[in-house]
Design a protein around this motif. Structure first.
Motif, short mmCIF file in Angstrom:
data_model
loop_
_atom_site.label_atom_id
_atom_site.label_comp_id
_atom_site.label_asym_id
_atom_site.label_seq_id
_atom_site.Cartn_x
_atom_site.Cartn_y
_atom_site.Cartn_z
N ALA A 46 -2.03 5.78 5.62
CA ALA A 46 -2.89 5.15 4.62
C ALA A 46 -4.35 5.11 5.06
O ALA A 46 -5.21 4.64 4.30
CB ALA A 46 -2.40 3.72 4.34
N LYS A 47 -4.66 5.62 6.25
CA LYS A 47 -6.03 5.58 6.77
C LYS A 47 -6.84 6.76 6.26
O LYS A 47 -6.30 7.81 5.91
CB LYS A 47 -6.00 5.54 8.30
N VAL A 55 -4.52 6.91 -1.92
CA VAL A 55 -3.99 5.68 -1.33
C VAL A 55 -4.22 4.57 -2.34
O VAL A 55 -5.34 4.38 -2.83
CB VAL A 55 -4.67 5.35 0.01
N VAL A 56 -3.15 3.83 -2.66
CA VAL A 56 -3.21 2.84 -3.73
C VAL A 56 -2.64 1.51 -3.24
O VAL A 56 -1.62 1.48 -2.55
CB VAL A 56 -2.39 3.32 -4.96
N VAL A 88 0.86 -1.17 0.00
CA VAL A 88 0.00 0.00 0.00
C VAL A 88 0.90 1.23 0.00
O VAL A 88 1.99 1.23 0.59
CB VAL A 88 -0.95 0.01 1.22
N CYS A 89 0.46 2.29 -0.69
CA CYS A 89 1.26 3.50 -0.76
C CYS A 89 0.35 4.71 -0.89
O CYS A 89 -0.85 4.58 -1.14
CB CYS A 89 2.23 3.45 -1.95
N ARG A 90 0.91 5.89 -0.67
CA ARG A 90 0.19 7.14 -0.90
C ARG A 90 0.91 7.90 -2.00
O ARG A 90 2.11 8.17 -1.89
CB ARG A 90 0.10 7.98 0.38
N LEU A 130 5.37 3.88 1.59
CA LEU A 130 5.29 2.59 0.90
C LEU A 130 5.43 1.50 1.95
O LEU A 130 6.41 1.49 2.70
CB LEU A 130 6.37 2.45 -0.17
N HIS A 131 4.46 0.58 1.98
CA HIS A 131 4.40 -0.40 3.07
C HIS A 131 4.04 -1.78 2.52
O HIS A 131 3.09 -1.92 1.73
CB HIS A 131 3.33 0.05 4.08
#
Length: 489
Positions: free
Chosen positions: A482-483, A303-304, A251-253, A462-463
């Motif tokens: 990411a919330k 958020v993707v 997940v990333c922003r 980036l996670h």
């Protein structure tokens, strides 16, 4: 049942075998004889003048990462201003003489290949007794190197700070350890990092030693990170990754309004510099595939979720840059160095060397070269027109400035993390008892006062959210950024 003649023949063969074994054993005991083993011959090195030197044989590393309490006790860490810091400590860099050094003086080798420190430093280090050749102190740098010579250099080592966010254990069994890696923390010792690494923290603070890496995450990437406790499990997991039987979810922003529909990017990725860790979309690159799904948009950033099907270096980051939606705080792929469109659609109107120079100059102006892990030797290489990715500077004899290339998507496999290290580790008996954290008279870093980075500057959005296989499923919670209720600065 053997006949009498066959029994006699068998006894003769056994006797011959015993004689040959005994004779070979006797020959191996003679280190000067031509029948000695390669290990025996390696211990003696003769130069053109016939003079011999004793050279210690290479130490065989155990499988896994062989760090013990003596390594963990080199220094101590502490928390300050939201950062995890390591007190400076003395450390030995070691290397055997390389073929291209044979017949050249130490002065020549230091001046040409170890440029992270000025030549005057090595001259002062020699006078201070910190340079050793075949375990004997060397004070004269005019000594000529010979084949298999063994060099040791004691340095005063400083490590950059990392975020003080704790390393959480997600799962542990008899075979596997899974952690939630904080951003800014390297997986294993590399470059300037040693104690501020996942491997050292697990060993020192959680008593988890001799782990095998299954995959790696880039230093600025956070999330699920798996280790194997045995080489057998490591090989099994590596095979699953190679056969693409492991589902990876990130997940990333990203900047801007990402399209609502699912997007697939299959642009080839080329490594521009392994030293610095920079890639770009290029026709000569390796095939790559990433699928993207938007989760939300707050009017400024999106958020993707990312599903990498291949494991190229920086794959997610490079593909997002190509799509025109780089990660919001990506220090490499979301900068003006790539041009007015920041690399969108692969539009980078410059050569690889021009791109590297521009990136370095931009971070130099921002005083953020630590993000690129670039040292003075790299700057000198670029200024002289030498490709930074092909720099001849060698890390093992000086405080290294670079980090080994790591990968966001975790397909980089290693059954032995020790092989990934830039240097071989050891502690010097001569430096034991010296005050840790005190100013060293030869250390240039001790003379520099560096401002602390902000903890938020050590985080990239980036996670690694989830890794799933046939018989395992490891995941973390969504990071705060990411919330839905997260507020941008």
């Amino acid at each position: 049942m053997l006949s009498g003649s066959r029994r006699r023949a068998a006894r003769i063969l056994v006797g011959c075998s015993s004689f040959l074994s005994c004779e070979m054993s006797l020959k191996r005991k003679d280190p000067e004889g031509e029948s000695g083993t390669a290990g025996d011959r390696r211990k003696k090195s003769r130069g053109d003048d016939g003079e011999s030197r004793y050279v210690p044989p290479p130490t065989r590393r155990r499988a896994g990462v062989s760090f013990g309490d003596d390594h963990f006790g080199e220094t101590e860490s502490y928390t300050e201003n939201g950062l995890r810091k390591v007190r400076p400590y003395y450390f030995d860099f070691e290397t055997y003489c390389k073929g291209r050094w044979v017949g050249k003086s130490l002065l020549h080798v230091f001046s040409k290949e170890f440029r992270s420190e000025p030549l005057e430093y090595y001259q002062r280090a020699a006078l201070a007794g910190r340079l050793r050749l075949n375990e004997s102190t060397v004070r004269d740098l005019s000594v000529v190197l010979k084949d298999n010579d063994f060099l040791r250099n004691t340095v005063h080592r400083h490590e950059p700070p990392v975020t003080a966010e704790p390393l959480r254990i997600l799962a542990e069994s008899g075979d596997i350890v899974v952690v939630d890696k904080p951003s800014s923390l390297p997986v294993h010792p590399c470059g300037r990092f040693r104690h501020n690494t996942v491997i050292f923290i697990l060993g020192k603070e959680h008593n988890m030693k001799e782990l095998h890496t299954i995959h790696r995450l880039d230093r600025l990437t956070s999330g699920v990170l798996m280790f194997a406790k045995t080489s057998e499990v490591s090989k099994k997991m590596a095979e699953l990754v190679r056969e693409r039987k492991v589902e990876k979810e990130y997940v990333c922003r990203v900047s801007g309004k990402f399209p609502e529909e699912t997007l697939t990017c299959e642009e080839p990725i080329l490594v521009v510099s392994y030293k610095i860790g920079v890639c770009r979309v290029h026709p000569k690159g390796k095939p790559s595939k990433t699928v993207f799904q938007r989760l939300g948009y707050n009017g400024k950033s999106s958020v993707v979720k990312c599903f990498p099907y291949t494991g190229r270096t920086h794959q997610i980051r490079v593909h997002l840059q190509y799509l025109g939606h780089p990660i919001v705080n990506d220090p490499i792929y979301n900068t003006e160095a790539w041009g007015p469109n920041r690399g969108k659609k692969g539009e980078v109107n410059m050569t690889n060397e021009e791109l590297l120079r521009t990136l370095i100059e931009e971070h130099k102006a921002k005083q953020s070269l630590d993000i690129l892990d670039v040292g003075e030797d790299d700057l000198q290489a670029l200024n002289s027109g030498q490709p930074c990715s092909q720099s001849t500077s060698e890390a093992p004899m000086a405080n290294p400035d670079g980090e080994t290339p790591t990968q966001d998507e975790g397909d980089s496999l290693s059954a032995d993390c020790g092989k990934e290290e830039v240097v071989k580790d050891d502690s010097s008996a001569e430096t034991e008892g010296k005050g840790r954290g005190l100013v060293d008279p030869l250390c240039g870093e001790c003379k520099i006062i560096r401002p602390d980075p902000s903890p938020k500057d050590l985080i990239m959005y980036l996670h690694a959210l989830r890794y799933k296989g046939e018989d395992f499923d490891y995941s973390t919670e969504l990071p705060e950024w990411a919330k839905d209720d997260w507020k941008e600065d």
